[in-house]
Design a protein around this motif. Sequence first.
Motif, PDB file in Angstrom:
ATOM      1  N   ARG A 183       0.835  -1.211   0.000  1.00  0.00           N
ATOM      2  CA  ARG A 183       0.000   0.000   0.000  1.00  0.00           C
ATOM      3  C   ARG A 183       0.863   1.252   0.000  1.00  0.00           C
ATOM      4  NH1 ARG A 183      -2.884  -2.615   3.818  1.00  0.00           N
ATOM      5  NH2 ARG A 183      -2.022  -1.326   5.485  1.00  0.00           N
ATOM      6  N   GLU A 184       1.879   1.297   0.828  1.00  0.00           N
ATOM      7  CA  GLU A 184       2.776   2.464   0.905  1.00  0.00           C
ATOM      8  C   GLU A 184       3.471   2.688  -0.438  1.00  0.00           C
ATOM      9  OE1 GLU A 184       5.415   1.737   4.179  1.00  0.00           O
ATOM     10  OE2 GLU A 184       3.885   2.191   5.692  1.00  0.00           O
ATOM     11  N   LYS A 185       3.982   1.590  -1.004  1.00  0.00           N
ATOM     12  CA  LYS A 185       4.678   1.706  -2.295  1.00  0.00           C
ATOM     13  C   LYS A 185       3.705   2.139  -3.385  1.00  0.00           C
ATOM     14  CE  LYS A 185       8.708   0.306  -0.871  1.00  0.00           C
ATOM     15  NZ  LYS A 185       9.822   1.207  -0.761  1.00  0.00           N
ATOM     16  N   THR A 186       2.477   1.613  -3.349  1.00  0.00           N
ATOM     17  CA  THR A 186       1.452   1.991  -4.332  1.00  0.00           C
ATOM     18  C   THR A 186       1.104   3.470  -4.184  1.00  0.00           C
ATOM     19  OG1 THR A 186       0.547  -0.252  -4.293  1.00  0.00           O
ATOM     20  CG2 THR A 186      -0.871   1.469  -5.174  1.00  0.00           C
ATOM     21  N   GLU A 187       0.956   3.932  -2.933  1.00  0.00           N
ATOM     22  CA  GLU A 187       0.680   5.353  -2.694  1.00  0.00           C
ATOM     23  C   GLU A 187       1.830   6.216  -3.203  1.00  0.00           C
ATOM     24  OE1 GLU A 187      -0.163   5.886   1.451  1.00  0.00           O
ATOM     25  OE2 GLU A 187      -2.018   4.718   1.351  1.00  0.00           O
ATOM     26  N   LYS A 188       3.061   5.768  -2.952  1.00  0.00           N
ATOM     27  CA  LYS A 188       4.236   6.504  -3.430  1.00  0.00           C
ATOM     28  C   LYS A 188       4.244   6.565  -4.958  1.00  0.00           C
ATOM     29  CE  LYS A 188       8.250   6.727  -0.623  1.00  0.00           C
ATOM     30  NZ  LYS A 188       9.475   6.181  -0.123  1.00  0.00           N
ATOM     31  N   ILE A 189       3.917   5.413  -5.579  1.00  0.00           N
ATOM     32  CA  ILE A 189       3.859   5.365  -7.047  1.00  0.00           C
ATOM     33  C   ILE A 189       2.802   6.325  -7.575  1.00  0.00           C
ATOM     34  CG2 ILE A 189       3.197   3.896  -9.013  1.00  0.00           C
ATOM     35  CD1 ILE A 189       4.625   1.572  -7.548  1.00  0.00           C
ATOM     36  N   LEU A 190       1.626   6.339  -6.934  1.00  0.00           N
ATOM     37  CA  LEU A 190       0.556   7.249  -7.356  1.00  0.00           C
ATOM     38  C   LEU A 190       0.977   8.712  -7.201  1.00  0.00           C
ATOM     39  CD1 LEU A 190      -2.609   5.417  -5.935  1.00  0.00           C
ATOM     40  CD2 LEU A 190      -1.915   5.632  -8.339  1.00  0.00           C
ATOM     41  N   GLU A 226       2.997  13.643  -9.746  1.00  0.00           N
ATOM     42  CA  GLU A 226       4.090  14.614  -9.926  1.00  0.00           C
ATOM     43  C   GLU A 226       4.566  14.609 -11.378  1.00  0.00           C
ATOM     44  OE1 GLU A 226       6.685  17.626  -8.774  1.00  0.00           O
ATOM     45  OE2 GLU A 226       4.995  16.777  -7.679  1.00  0.00           O
ATOM     46  N   ILE A 227       4.695  13.419 -11.953  1.00  0.00           N
ATOM     47  CA  ILE A 227       5.110  13.304 -13.363  1.00  0.00           C
ATOM     48  C   ILE A 227       4.079  13.979 -14.263  1.00  0.00           C
ATOM     49  CG2 ILE A 227       5.382  11.655 -15.266  1.00  0.00           C
ATOM     50  CD1 ILE A 227       6.771   9.782 -13.246  1.00  0.00           C
ATOM     51  N   ASN A 228       2.796  13.728 -14.007  1.00  0.00           N
ATOM     52  CA  ASN A 228       1.738  14.353 -14.812  1.00  0.00           C
ATOM     53  C   ASN A 228       1.768  15.874 -14.676  1.00  0.00           C
ATOM     54  OD1 ASN A 228       0.781  11.916 -15.813  1.00  0.00           O
ATOM     55  ND2 ASN A 228      -0.699  11.646 -14.149  1.00  0.00           N
ATOM     56  N   LYS A 229       1.971  16.340 -13.442  1.00  0.00           N
ATOM     57  CA  LYS A 229       2.056  17.792 -13.205  1.00  0.00           C
ATOM     58  C   LYS A 229       3.241  18.381 -13.973  1.00  0.00           C
ATOM     59  CE  LYS A 229       3.001  21.121  -9.569  1.00  0.00           C
ATOM     60  NZ  LYS A 229       3.583  21.261  -8.253  1.00  0.00           N
ATOM     61  N   THR A 247       4.722  17.111 -16.548  1.00  0.00           N
ATOM     62  CA  THR A 247       4.452  16.988 -17.985  1.00  0.00           C
ATOM     63  C   THR A 247       3.582  18.146 -18.454  1.00  0.00           C
ATOM     64  OG1 THR A 247       4.613  14.579 -17.870  1.00  0.00           O
ATOM     65  CG2 THR A 247       3.463  15.485 -19.763  1.00  0.00           C
ATOM     66  N   ARG A 248       2.542  18.479 -17.695  1.00  0.00           N
ATOM     67  CA  ARG A 248       1.688  19.623 -18.055  1.00  0.00           C
ATOM     68  C   ARG A 248       2.485  20.924 -18.052  1.00  0.00           C
ATOM     69  NH1 ARG A 248      -1.770  16.733 -14.752  1.00  0.00           N
ATOM     70  NH2 ARG A 248      -1.410  18.098 -12.981  1.00  0.00           N
ATOM     71  N   GLU A 249       3.335  21.095 -17.018  1.00  0.00           N
ATOM     72  CA  GLU A 249       4.166  22.304 -16.949  1.00  0.00           C
ATOM     73  C   GLU A 249       5.104  22.373 -18.153  1.00  0.00           C
ATOM     74  OE1 GLU A 249       6.182  22.440 -13.193  1.00  0.00           O
ATOM     75  OE2 GLU A 249       4.325  22.644 -12.049  1.00  0.00           O
ATOM     76  N   LEU A 250       5.699  21.245 -18.516  1.00  0.00           N
ATOM     77  CA  LEU A 250       6.601  21.223 -19.669  1.00  0.00           C
ATOM     78  C   LEU A 250       5.852  21.545 -20.956  1.00  0.00           C
ATOM     79  CD1 LEU A 250       8.959  18.184 -18.993  1.00  0.00           C
ATOM     80  CD2 LEU A 250       9.605  20.582 -19.193  1.00  0.00           C
ATOM     81  N   GLU A 251       4.647  20.991 -21.080  1.00  0.00           N
ATOM     82  CA  GLU A 251       3.845  21.284 -22.271  1.00  0.00           C
ATOM     83  C   GLU A 251       3.524  22.769 -22.340  1.00  0.00           C
ATOM     84  OE1 GLU A 251       0.552  18.594 -21.835  1.00  0.00           O
ATOM     85  OE2 GLU A 251       1.672  16.903 -22.688  1.00  0.00           O
ATOM     86  N   SER A 252       3.171  23.336 -21.185  1.00  0.00           N
ATOM     87  CA  SER A 252       2.882  24.770 -21.121  1.00  0.00           C
ATOM     88  C   SER A 252       4.130  25.579 -21.476  1.00  0.00           C
ATOM     89  CB  SER A 252       2.388  25.127 -19.725  1.00  0.00           C
ATOM     90  OG  SER A 252       2.213  26.517 -19.602  1.00  0.00           O
ATOM     91  N   MET A 253       5.284  25.158 -20.928  1.00  0.00           N
ATOM     92  CA  MET A 253       6.539  25.855 -21.225  1.00  0.00           C
ATOM     93  C   MET A 253       6.879  25.732 -22.714  1.00  0.00           C
ATOM     94  SD  MET A 253       8.701  24.731 -17.841  1.00  0.00           S
ATOM     95  CE  MET A 253      10.244  25.464 -18.325  1.00  0.00           C
ATOM     96  N   LYS A 254       6.585  24.577 -23.295  1.00  0.00           N
ATOM     97  CA  LYS A 254       6.867  24.361 -24.721  1.00  0.00           C
ATOM     98  C   LYS A 254       6.015  25.298 -25.567  1.00  0.00           C
ATOM     99  CE  LYS A 254       7.927  21.599 -28.447  1.00  0.00           C
ATOM    100  NZ  LYS A 254       7.895  22.568 -29.495  1.00  0.00           N
ATOM    101  N   VAL A 255       4.748  25.424 -25.209  1.00  0.00           N
ATOM    102  CA  VAL A 255       3.863  26.338 -25.934  1.00  0.00           C
ATOM    103  C   VAL A 255       4.392  27.768 -25.823  1.00  0.00           C
ATOM    104  CG1 VAL A 255       1.544  27.365 -25.932  1.00  0.00           C
ATOM    105  CG2 VAL A 255       1.810  24.880 -25.755  1.00  0.00           C
TER     106      VAL A 255
END
Length: 117
Positions: free
Chosen positions: A20-27, A32-35, A37-45
């Motif tokens: 459970r702890e590892k799954t929570e960490k993965i989530l 964080e990766i999704n966030k 990625t969105r920031e990078l996409e925004s920066m790219k634009v």
Amino acid sequence: NRSANEAISIHNDDKDRIIREKTEKILLLEEEINKLTRELESMKVKFDMDVQHLKETLDQHIIILQEQHLEEKNKIIHDLSLSIKTAEAKFRESEQRRIETHNKLQDIRGNIRVFVR
């Protein structure tokens, strides 16, 4: 037997807790990766927009420089044209003086011939 079962149960509970702890960490890491990625996409634009703006600005500066260069060339051509016109006027004036001087010289020669006779 019971204590072996309790040990297995405790071990399984620990195992489940760790999963459970590892799954929570993965989530959390996926979020964080999704966030990021969105920031990078925004920066790219924004970067693409900045690059486009810089290209347009550069193109405008090139046009301005070409126009200034053309204006400088036109001024040089204008100045050279004036110099040529001035030189032509001086040449015509000099030619006119040469003709007048030649005619005076001819008159003087004629007067000398008449005087000598």
